[in-house]
Design a protein around this motif. Structure first.
Motif, PDB file in Angstrom:
ATOM      1  N   ASN A 209       0.800  -1.225   0.000  1.00  0.00           N
ATOM      2  CA  ASN A 209       0.000   0.000   0.000  1.00  0.00           C
ATOM      3  C   ASN A 209       0.833   1.275   0.000  1.00  0.00           C
ATOM      4  O   ASN A 209       0.267   2.375  -0.108  1.00  0.00           O
ATOM      5  N   ASP A 210       2.144   1.144   0.150  1.00  0.00           N
ATOM      6  CA  ASP A 210       2.997   2.333   0.207  1.00  0.00           C
ATOM      7  C   ASP A 210       2.905   3.093  -1.111  1.00  0.00           C
ATOM      8  O   ASP A 210       3.132   2.530  -2.187  1.00  0.00           O
ATOM      9  N   PHE A 211       2.583   4.361  -1.011  1.00  0.00           N
ATOM     10  CA  PHE A 211       2.384   5.169  -2.214  1.00  0.00           C
ATOM     11  C   PHE A 211       3.468   6.232  -2.380  1.00  0.00           C
ATOM     12  O   PHE A 211       4.077   6.370  -3.452  1.00  0.00           O
ATOM     13  N   LEU A 212       3.753   6.981  -1.321  1.00  0.00           N
ATOM     14  CA  LEU A 212       4.619   8.148  -1.439  1.00  0.00           C
ATOM     15  C   LEU A 212       6.050   7.771  -1.808  1.00  0.00           C
ATOM     16  O   LEU A 212       6.625   8.331  -2.755  1.00  0.00           O
ATOM     17  N   TRP A 213       6.625   6.813  -1.076  1.00  0.00           N
ATOM     18  CA  TRP A 213       8.039   6.488  -1.295  1.00  0.00           C
ATOM     19  C   TRP A 213       8.298   5.915  -2.690  1.00  0.00           C
ATOM     20  O   TRP A 213       9.247   6.357  -3.366  1.00  0.00           O
ATOM     21  N   PRO A 214       7.510   4.958  -3.179  1.00  0.00           N
ATOM     22  CA  PRO A 214       7.761   4.464  -4.544  1.00  0.00           C
ATOM     23  C   PRO A 214       7.637   5.543  -5.615  1.00  0.00           C
ATOM     24  O   PRO A 214       8.364   5.518  -6.616  1.00  0.00           O
ATOM     25  N   THR A 215       6.722   6.493  -5.440  1.00  0.00           N
ATOM     26  CA  THR A 215       6.598   7.558  -6.437  1.00  0.00           C
ATOM     27  C   THR A 215       7.801   8.486  -6.430  1.00  0.00           C
ATOM     28  O   THR A 215       8.073   9.153  -7.428  1.00  0.00           O
ATOM     29  N   ILE A 216       8.539   8.520  -5.312  1.00  0.00           N
ATOM     30  CA  ILE A 216       9.723   9.374  -5.211  1.00  0.00           C
ATOM     31  C   ILE A 216      10.944   8.702  -5.829  1.00  0.00           C
ATOM     32  O   ILE A 216      11.711   9.332  -6.567  1.00  0.00           O
ATOM     33  N   VAL A 217      11.142   7.415  -5.549  1.00  0.00           N
ATOM     34  CA  VAL A 217      12.395   6.757  -5.939  1.00  0.00           C
ATOM     35  C   VAL A 217      12.284   5.969  -7.246  1.00  0.00           C
ATOM     36  O   VAL A 217      13.300   5.510  -7.768  1.00  0.00           O
ATOM     37  N   LEU A 218      11.070   5.778  -7.769  1.00  0.00           N
ATOM     38  CA  LEU A 218      10.898   5.039  -9.023  1.00  0.00           C
ATOM     39  C   LEU A 218      10.326   5.949 -10.095  1.00  0.00           C
ATOM     40  O   LEU A 218       9.270   6.550  -9.902  1.00  0.00           O
ATOM     41  N   SER A 219      11.022   6.035 -11.214  1.00  0.00           N
ATOM     42  CA  SER A 219      10.551   6.862 -12.325  1.00  0.00           C
ATOM     43  C   SER A 219      10.329   6.052 -13.598  1.00  0.00           C
ATOM     44  O   SER A 219       9.588   6.485 -14.482  1.00  0.00           O
ATOM     45  N   ASP A 220      10.946   4.886 -13.695  1.00  0.00           N
ATOM     46  CA  ASP A 220      10.768   4.023 -14.853  1.00  0.00           C
ATOM     47  C   ASP A 220       9.385   3.372 -14.786  1.00  0.00           C
ATOM     48  O   ASP A 220       9.050   2.703 -13.804  1.00  0.00           O
ATOM     49  N   VAL A 221       8.582   3.570 -15.821  1.00  0.00           N
ATOM     50  CA  VAL A 221       7.216   3.034 -15.830  1.00  0.00           C
ATOM     51  C   VAL A 221       7.214   1.528 -15.653  1.00  0.00           C
ATOM     52  O   VAL A 221       6.347   0.967 -14.971  1.00  0.00           O
ATOM     53  N   LYS A 222       8.174   0.834 -16.241  1.00  0.00           N
ATOM     54  CA  LYS A 222       8.226  -0.625 -16.181  1.00  0.00           C
ATOM     55  C   LYS A 222       8.613  -1.135 -14.792  1.00  0.00           C
ATOM     56  O   LYS A 222       8.389  -2.306 -14.473  1.00  0.00           O
ATOM     57  N   LYS A 223       9.205  -0.283 -13.951  1.00  0.00           N
ATOM     58  CA  LYS A 223       9.635  -0.697 -12.613  1.00  0.00           C
ATOM     59  C   LYS A 223       8.676  -0.252 -11.516  1.00  0.00           C
ATOM     60  O   LYS A 223       8.870  -0.603 -10.353  1.00  0.00           O
ATOM     61  N   MET A 224       7.667   0.501 -11.860  1.00  0.00           N
ATOM     62  CA  MET A 224       6.761   1.040 -10.848  1.00  0.00           C
ATOM     63  C   MET A 224       5.984  -0.060 -10.130  1.00  0.00           C
ATOM     64  O   MET A 224       5.664  -1.088 -10.711  1.00  0.00           O
ATOM     65  N   THR A 225       5.683   0.199  -8.871  1.00  0.00           N
ATOM     66  CA  THR A 225       4.756  -0.660  -8.141  1.00  0.00           C
ATOM     67  C   THR A 225       3.334  -0.221  -8.492  1.00  0.00           C
ATOM     68  O   THR A 225       3.116   0.815  -9.120  1.00  0.00           O
ATOM     69  N   ILE A 226       2.370  -0.997  -8.058  1.00  0.00           N
ATOM     70  CA  ILE A 226       0.997  -0.724  -8.488  1.00  0.00           C
ATOM     71  C   ILE A 226       0.437   0.556  -7.876  1.00  0.00           C
ATOM     72  O   ILE A 226      -0.394   1.227  -8.490  1.00  0.00           O
ATOM     73  N   THR A 227       0.902   0.936  -6.691  1.00  0.00           N
ATOM     74  CA  THR A 227       0.415   2.183  -6.097  1.00  0.00           C
ATOM     75  C   THR A 227       0.942   3.390  -6.855  1.00  0.00           C
ATOM     76  O   THR A 227       0.211   4.351  -7.106  1.00  0.00           O
ATOM     77  N   ALA A 228       2.228   3.350  -7.215  1.00  0.00           N
ATOM     78  CA  ALA A 228       2.777   4.433  -8.031  1.00  0.00           C
ATOM     79  C   ALA A 228       2.123   4.441  -9.401  1.00  0.00           C
ATOM     80  O   ALA A 228       1.886   5.507  -9.990  1.00  0.00           O
ATOM     81  N   GLY A 229       1.814   3.260  -9.926  1.00  0.00           N
ATOM     82  CA  GLY A 229       1.147   3.170 -11.215  1.00  0.00           C
ATOM     83  C   GLY A 229      -0.256   3.753 -11.178  1.00  0.00           C
ATOM     84  O   GLY A 229      -0.710   4.349 -12.154  1.00  0.00           O
TER      85      GLY A 229
END
Length: 279
Positions: A209-229
């Motif tokens: 469920n983590d949303f904020l941290w993945p959106t900060i450290v992941l920018s590659d669309v193919k590597k994103m988690t589902i919350t960042a997606g």
């Protein structure tokens, strides 16, 4: 007796209201994912679709370029599972050290770390990012797996469980020549299995469920988690025309946590009994 019954009924009523408060938006999102564009844009409130369709899911799954939902799903599954397994290892070792190994300043160290953890997590975002960046982990899975492995909340939970295990077990094992690691592996771990499973599940759900941290450290669309997606989907589909696909993505994102809750209730109950593993 009547007062006790009244209190029980009031408690049940309160819990039912809480359940409905959680279930209503989840069910509304589920039903919306099966609505057509006409149903969604219809004036007024409609809970159930007039015509049930699966087009929203089909269109979402077919988009493998700008919104690869299946890739995001398995990215999250890999990240959350790996994170949860590592948390079990790190937290069990830390709790063992804080309860079964005697060293100077042990309790002061634990309560000091516990006090530091009281600061809001947002305070740590910039220092955490600088550390991750200096290690070269930005835009890699390590950036979302490693941070948070030693969460003090899980350490506290497992420590409280371990403290209830009699010290005589350790003493008997040491008389037979067992080392600390043997005691940890062969005696303590089997006894604290229920609470470790719960700690692992908490970590899995928190990572998923983590949303904020993945959106900060992941920018590659193919590597994103589902919350960042989902945030990316909101930017792409954040209008009434595409709201059905956005709801479909949210429903897909809920599946693992719902299944985890359904099949793991027993371990939540066992974790409340500090004597469950002691015979």
């Amino acid at each position: 007796m009547r007062k006790n019954n009244a209190s029980k009924y009031l408690a049940y009523a309160f819990l039912i209201l809480l359940a409905l408060a959680w279930l209503f938006p989840a069910l509304f999102g589920l039903f919306t994912s099966f609505k057509s564009q006409g149903d969604i844009m219809e004036v007024g409130f409609r809970m159930f679709p007039a015509n049930w369709i699966v087009t929203n899911y089909l269109k979402l799954l077919q988009n493998t370029s700008s919104a690869p939902i299946i890739t995001w799903f398995f990215n999250s599954l890999f990240v959350s599972t790996t994170h949860a397994l590592l948390v079990v290892v790190v937290v069990s070792l830390a709790a063992f050290g804080y309860t079964r190994v005697n060293f100077k300043g042990r309790d002061a160290l634990f309560y000091g770390v516990l006090a530091i953890s009281m600061f809001p997590s947002a305070v740590n975002i910039i220092p955490s990012y600088k550390i991750v960046d200096s290690l070269g982990w930005v835009n890699t899975y390590l950036a979302v797996i490693i941070p948070g492995l030693g969460g003090v909340g899980n350490v506290f939970l497992v420590r409280q469980f371990m403290q209830n295990i009699p010290a005589e077990y350790d003493e008997s094992a040491r008389m037979d020549g067992a080392s600390d690691f043997v005691i940890y592996k062969n005696i303590i771990l089997p006894l604290v299995k229920p609470v470790l499973i719960v700690a692992g599940m908490f970590s899995f759900v928190g990572s998923w469920n983590d949303f904020l941290w993945p959106t900060i450290v992941l920018s590659d669309v193919k590597k994103m988690t589902i919350t960042a997606g989902l945030q990316l989907l909101q930017d792409l589909y954040g209008n009434y025309v595409m709201i059905g696909q956005l709801m479909s993505a949210a429903v897909i994102a809920m599946i693992p946590t719902v299944l985890l809750f359904v099949f793991a209730q027993k371990y939540f109950i066992d974790s409340l009994n500090l004597n469950v593993g002691i015979k």
